[in-house]
Design an enzyme around this catalytic site. Sequence first.
Site, PDB file in Angstrom:
ATOM      1  N   CYS A  93       0.845  -1.197   0.000  1.00 29.96           N
ATOM      2  CA  CYS A  93       0.000   0.000   0.000  1.00 29.96           C
ATOM      3  C   CYS A  93       0.885   1.252   0.000  1.00 29.96           C
ATOM      4  CB  CYS A  93      -0.971  -0.039   1.179  1.00 29.96           C
ATOM      5  SG  CYS A  93      -2.330   1.152   1.043  1.00 29.96           S
ATOM      6  N   HIS A  98      -3.441  -5.135   0.139  1.00 29.34           N
ATOM      7  CA  HIS A  98      -2.970  -5.681   1.418  1.00 29.34           C
ATOM      8  C   HIS A  98      -3.034  -7.205   1.391  1.00 29.34           C
ATOM      9  CE1 HIS A  98      -2.721  -1.958   3.898  1.00 29.34           C
ATOM     10  NE2 HIS A  98      -3.577  -1.512   2.995  1.00 29.34           N
ATOM     11  N   GLU A 109      -1.705  -9.279   3.295  1.00 27.06           N
ATOM     12  CA  GLU A 109      -1.739  -9.871   4.635  1.00 27.06           C
ATOM     13  C   GLU A 109      -3.140 -10.249   5.079  1.00 27.06           C
ATOM     14  OE1 GLU A 109      -1.616  -5.328   5.515  1.00 27.06           O
ATOM     15  OE2 GLU A 109      -1.055  -6.713   3.928  1.00 27.06           O
TER      16      GLU A 109
END
EC number: 6.3.4.2
Length: 555
Positions: free
Chosen positions: A378, A514, A516
């Site tokens: 990001c 993102h 994750e």
Amino acid sequence: MTRYIFITGGVVSSLGKGITSASLGAILEAQGLTVTLLKLDPYINVDPGTMSPFQHGEVFVTEDGAETDLDLGHYERFVNATMTRKNNFTTGRVYADVIRKERRGDYLGGTIQVIPHITDEIKVKIREGADGADVALVEVGGTVGDIESLPFLEAIRQMRIELGDQQTLFIHLTLVPYVAVAGEIKTKPTQHSVKELRSIGIQPDILVCRSEQPLPDAERAKIALFTNVPEPSVISLSDVKSIYEIPLILRDQGLGNRVCEKLNIKATAADLDDWKKVVQAQKNPRHTVTVAVVGKYVDLEDSYKSLSEALIHAGIHTQTRVVIEYIDSEAIELHGTELLKKVDAILVPGGFGSRGIEGKILAAQYARENGIPYLGICLGMQIAIIEFARHKAQMENANSTEFDPKTPFPVVALVSEWMAKEGIIEKRKWGDDLGGTMRLGGQPCRLKIDSLARRLYGEDRVIERHRHRYEVNNDLIGELEKKGLVISGRSIDDRLVEMIELADHPWFVGCQFHPEFTSTPRKGHPLFIGFIKAGLAAKEAKKAVLAAPSQEKTD
């Protein structure tokens, strides 16, 4: 028919209700049930989207674009279900919806009160979030005794009356402290917590007792006697090195079977072999790699919860112990990149605001110039773009308009228009509200043929979750590409840059999304797995270089 399991907490906060709920969800899922989980937050913010990470920790983004509590991240890492905006709501959201209905005239001029209007709205939202699941685990935020939690507790008390004890179950999580000076385990806080809960009208069916060490049978019997909970329903949950052990610990104490028995569910035995493999891999690494996470919220590790877990997952899938060094980007501004000398890979995560930006740019420059694996997520991708523009494309003072609205080279600027996953055109402009106005949720990304990203993912199109309002400026991309920047991922309508790479670097990747948020311990994520492998390769290369002079002397 959906069964409801309500999880409350007592004595102190941060006992691990979210992980306990998620672990029970994993057990029930392994017993053949469809499971969903809800988090009820007692704060008055409509959602955590505009809250400081120092106060709230990470904001977890769901596939459908909701900004939610970090516990939803735990839920998705432990169960196969995908959470949505219906899986998390706050007091603020409940009150906002009730007031909207009152203004619309839905209550026909009635006096709006906490009971029944607020509690009824809470019950409606619980049922909506649970729809379609065999079992819904509902975690009530806060601690029993807090004023803020009372409407939620009253709502679930009413649901027990309305649905009966064959369709509802109460689990209470408490602390059983060990007083070192006295050398004793103290059960009194748990007794008082249950007493407080019973005064509200809720008798817990199961107690999960958090402690430093496993509870002796005598203490479990004592707790059962004074709380009116059967002894087999008093579960001991002591501290563990890995949260991924918890499903196994709770399963071995029969928690899943107790729940199914009380809710009259016929279920199979829980097969948790995949969790055993995860725990064994985490406990028996063959390699070690050190990753620097360069950010501005490093004083509270919960700010990067999904990120740290994703790195752990990558370690599990590469037989590697991942040592995470959290480095404040402002410290790099003060002391330079010497702080990065001992790390094997560098990760710059997402964030907002100008504080510490130059330190992150220095970190990206250090990684690029020294061939160190770099993953920019990001803002971390935008940082890499700014650094590349300044030092490779001769764009002096290049910046993002977020940090310098008057920059001569705005290589990153506000996203004014984009196509959402459903094909709907979204638009934003300066001055819009901050809450809920970013590019949010799962968005498709098309990967460039023969790119590192394409090789890592093994497919040409992926869907990843976004949370940003700034993007790479297409007007300046051409100049950056001429200098060696590779645009390896674009939005499906080709308007937005989603991934970048460097052609002349061993492993340098930036992504606007993102990754994750979609990493799990059982599957990992290709970007993080590739990043850790690159870190291991860089570490071995460094060792070879250091060993070379001593080899020459021996010869």
